[in-house]
Design an enzyme around this catalytic site. Structure first.
Site, mmCIF file in Angstrom:
data_model
loop_
_atom_site.group_PDB
_atom_site.id
_atom_site.type_symbol
_atom_site.label_atom_id
_atom_site.label_comp_id
_atom_site.label_asym_id
_atom_site.label_seq_id
_atom_site.Cartn_x
_atom_site.Cartn_y
_atom_site.Cartn_z
ATOM 1 N N SER A 118 40.402 39.400 42.456
ATOM 2 C CA SER A 118 40.161 37.960 42.356
ATOM 3 C C SER A 118 41.446 37.189 42.122
ATOM 4 O O SER A 118 41.445 35.965 42.200
ATOM 5 C CB SER A 118 39.242 37.671 41.169
ATOM 6 O OG SER A 118 38.034 38.342 41.296
ATOM 7 N N HIS A 139 38.701 39.047 49.765
ATOM 8 C CA HIS A 139 38.028 38.628 48.536
ATOM 9 C C HIS A 139 36.617 38.125 48.828
ATOM 10 O O HIS A 139 36.422 36.973 49.227
ATOM 11 C CB HIS A 139 38.895 37.542 47.855
ATOM 12 C CG HIS A 139 38.364 37.078 46.542
ATOM 13 N ND1 HIS A 139 38.401 35.769 46.133
ATOM 14 C CD2 HIS A 139 37.763 37.757 45.540
ATOM 15 C CE1 HIS A 139 37.848 35.668 44.937
ATOM 16 N NE2 HIS A 139 37.454 36.853 44.552
ATOM 17 N N GLU A 151 37.545 35.213 51.301
ATOM 18 C CA GLU A 151 38.932 34.736 51.364
ATOM 19 C C GLU A 151 39.788 35.876 51.914
ATOM 20 O O GLU A 151 39.656 37.015 51.438
ATOM 21 C CB GLU A 151 39.445 34.399 49.958
ATOM 22 C CG GLU A 151 39.226 32.978 49.533
ATOM 23 C CD GLU A 151 39.786 32.718 48.138
ATOM 24 O OE1 GLU A 151 40.648 31.846 48.011
ATOM 25 O OE2 GLU A 151 39.354 33.365 47.181
ATOM 26 N N ASN A 189 39.352 30.862 42.987
ATOM 27 C CA ASN A 189 39.490 31.045 41.534
ATOM 28 C C ASN A 189 40.592 30.196 40.922
ATOM 29 O O ASN A 189 40.560 29.922 39.726
ATOM 30 C CB ASN A 189 39.679 32.519 41.196
ATOM 31 C CG ASN A 189 38.357 33.258 41.288
ATOM 32 O OD1 ASN A 189 37.345 32.770 40.799
ATOM 33 N ND2 ASN A 189 38.354 34.402 41.942
HETATM 34 P P1 NAD Z 1 32.332 45.672 37.724
HETATM 35 O O1 NAD Z 1 32.756 45.810 36.304
HETATM 36 O O2 NAD Z 1 30.906 45.300 38.027
HETATM 37 O O3 NAD Z 1 32.628 47.027 38.547
HETATM 38 C C1 NAD Z 1 33.831 47.692 38.505
HETATM 39 C C2 NAD Z 1 33.577 49.138 38.924
HETATM 40 O O4 NAD Z 1 34.832 49.788 39.100
HETATM 41 C C3 NAD Z 1 32.798 49.929 37.858
HETATM 42 O O5 NAD Z 1 31.671 50.542 38.471
HETATM 43 C C4 NAD Z 1 33.811 50.963 37.400
HETATM 44 O O6 NAD Z 1 33.228 52.211 37.023
HETATM 45 C C5 NAD Z 1 34.679 51.101 38.646
HETATM 46 N N1 NAD Z 1 35.973 51.703 38.380
HETATM 47 C C6 NAD Z 1 36.805 51.508 37.340
HETATM 48 N N2 NAD Z 1 37.894 52.305 37.452
HETATM 49 C C7 NAD Z 1 37.743 53.006 38.595
HETATM 50 C C8 NAD Z 1 38.513 54.009 39.247
HETATM 51 N N3 NAD Z 1 39.659 54.426 38.736
HETATM 52 N N4 NAD Z 1 38.049 54.531 40.405
HETATM 53 C C9 NAD Z 1 36.871 54.094 40.939
HETATM 54 N N5 NAD Z 1 36.097 53.165 40.350
HETATM 55 C C10 NAD Z 1 36.523 52.629 39.200
HETATM 56 O O7 NAD Z 1 33.337 44.620 38.379
HETATM 57 P P2 NAD Z 1 33.115 43.685 39.662
HETATM 58 O O8 NAD Z 1 32.584 42.375 39.208
HETATM 59 O O9 NAD Z 1 32.402 44.460 40.710
HETATM 60 O O10 NAD Z 1 34.629 43.437 40.097
HETATM 61 C C11 NAD Z 1 35.324 44.359 40.923
HETATM 62 C C12 NAD Z 1 36.492 43.656 41.591
HETATM 63 O O11 NAD Z 1 35.988 42.554 42.372
HETATM 64 C C13 NAD Z 1 37.507 43.042 40.613
HETATM 65 O O12 NAD Z 1 38.783 43.146 41.163
HETATM 66 C C14 NAD Z 1 37.051 41.591 40.525
HETATM 67 O O13 NAD Z 1 38.083 40.717 40.158
HETATM 68 C C15 NAD Z 1 36.620 41.349 41.957
HETATM 69 N N6 NAD Z 1 35.672 40.239 42.146
HETATM 70 C C16 NAD Z 1 34.694 39.996 41.226
HETATM 71 C C17 NAD Z 1 33.827 38.931 41.420
HETATM 72 C C18 NAD Z 1 32.730 38.634 40.428
HETATM 73 O O14 NAD Z 1 32.124 37.563 40.508
HETATM 74 N N7 NAD Z 1 32.422 39.529 39.521
HETATM 75 C C19 NAD Z 1 33.922 38.142 42.575
HETATM 76 C C20 NAD Z 1 34.913 38.446 43.530
HETATM 77 C C21 NAD Z 1 35.789 39.500 43.294
#
Ligand code: NAD
Length: 291
Positions: A118, A139, A151, A189
């Site tokens: 993000s 993104h 994005e 963001n």
């Molecule tokens: P989340 O906490 O729901 O999921 C993260 C996942 O990554 C977990 O299942 C965790 O076990 C896994 N993980 C951690 N370390 C790992 C590793 N070494 N190998 C494999 N898997 C691993 O988080 P999310 O909301 O899905 O966010 C994930 C990414 O997407 C982040 O970079 C976040 O910034 C981005 N993002 C989030 C949103 C949102 O609204 N939440 C929107 C757009 C982008």
């Protein structure tokens, strides 16, 4: 042509990316740190596909076919046959770069690589891989099956061909793209997160309660969700990481993360995913404000 997509991280974003890719007819390898985590991600995909069937967006046959295209894994070597891999793990630069270090030696030399970060510098993440010219920020928005926008963020080394191939990929998923330069938190963001942080300051300073702040923005600014409700939906750990990237990356005190946001994250109250944040979701019925 992209035929097989790898997704690293089966959390709310990773499972959404797996969902839309499988519905678009692509084979998907979805991995996480353990089979339990990967399985939990697939469980969410199944629920969301069922919801789409209920609404008539897809048929029951299409749901079964999509589920049949997703393979789960608890290791990064499982991505060896992927044409494109999207990292969607926790918003933490060290976690992401260590994933790329371990993942790259397993990949085909032609494979494209992306991060769903993000906020973190795409150029810096790309530099931690063996293929910066084949690397790009892709993104997706949350929830991925519903939100139209993606994005696209080329890093300094990203080739034109890579940009074209990623645009083709997101077109195939039926998404609309907006291109952003690689600056902290990109477009969405950069604008959204300071608004959420300001809402948390408004709460911290006692200007309004959780209920009044969200109601004010829903009914006074016509936002579909209040900013605190949205923060819980995104994940408070993710919100804090993005604010830290903005604060450090742009060196301007206006991006200072609100101390109350830090406190919620320290408590492990990360929003919906842990069932408690600015609202408590553990109770039946309407979520209850925690302040
Ligand atoms: P989340 O906490 O729901 O999921 C993260 C996942 O990554 C977990 O299942 C965790 O076990 C896994 N993980 C951690 N370390 C790992 C590793 N070494 N190998 C494999 N898997 C691993 O988080 P999310 O909301 O899905 O966010 C994930 C990414 O997407 C982040 O970079 C976040 O910034 C981005 N993002 C989030 C949103 C949102 O609204 N939440 C929107 C757009 C982008």
């Amino acid at each position: 042509m992209v035929d097989t997509v790898g997704v690293v991280g089966a959390g709310q974003m990773g499972n959404g990316i797996a969902h839309v890719s499988a519905v678009a007819g692509l084979n998907v390898v979805l991995s996480d740190v353990s089979m339990e985590q990967a399985q939990a991600g697939l469980g969410v995909v199944e629920q969301n596909l069922m919801r789409q069937v209920g609404k008539g967006v897809i048929s029951a046959e299409e749901m079964e076919a999509a589920l049949g295209r997703i393979t789960l894994a608890d290791n990064l070597s499982a991505h060896k046959n992927c044409d494109l891999v999207i990292e969607a793990a926790t918003e933490n630069e060290q976690i992401k770069t260590s994933i790329f270090k371990e993942l790259c030696p397993h990949l085909k030399s032609s494979a494209l690589l992306a991060s769903n970060t993000s906020s973190i510098s795409i150029t810096r993440l790309a530099a931690s891989t063996d293929r910066p010219e084949q690397f790009m920020g892709v993104h997706f928005m949350n929830p991925v099956p519903v939100m139209k926008l993606v994005e696209l963020i080329p890093g300094i080394a990203t080739s034109k061909e890579t940009q074209e191939r990623f645009t083709q990929f997101t077109d195939n998923l039926g998404k609309v793209t907006a291109v952003s330069e690689d600056f902290p938190a990109f477009i969405v963001n950069r604008i959204l997160m300071p608004m959420i942080n300001e809402a948390i300051y408004t709460l911290y300073e006692g200007v309004g309660s959780v209920d009044c702040i969200d109601k004010a923005m829903r009914l006074g600014a016509n936002h579909p969700m209040g900013p605190l409700q949205l923060a819980d939906f995104i994940g408070l750990d993710t919100c804090l990481s993005i604010m830290q990237v903005l604060y450090e990356g742009l060196g301007d005190s206006k991006y200072r993360p609100c101390p109350l946001l830090v406190k919620y994250v320290e408590a492990g109250w990360l929003g919906r995913k842990t069932k408690r944040g600015f609202y408590d979701y553990r109770v039946e019925g309407e979520p209850v404000p925690t302040r």
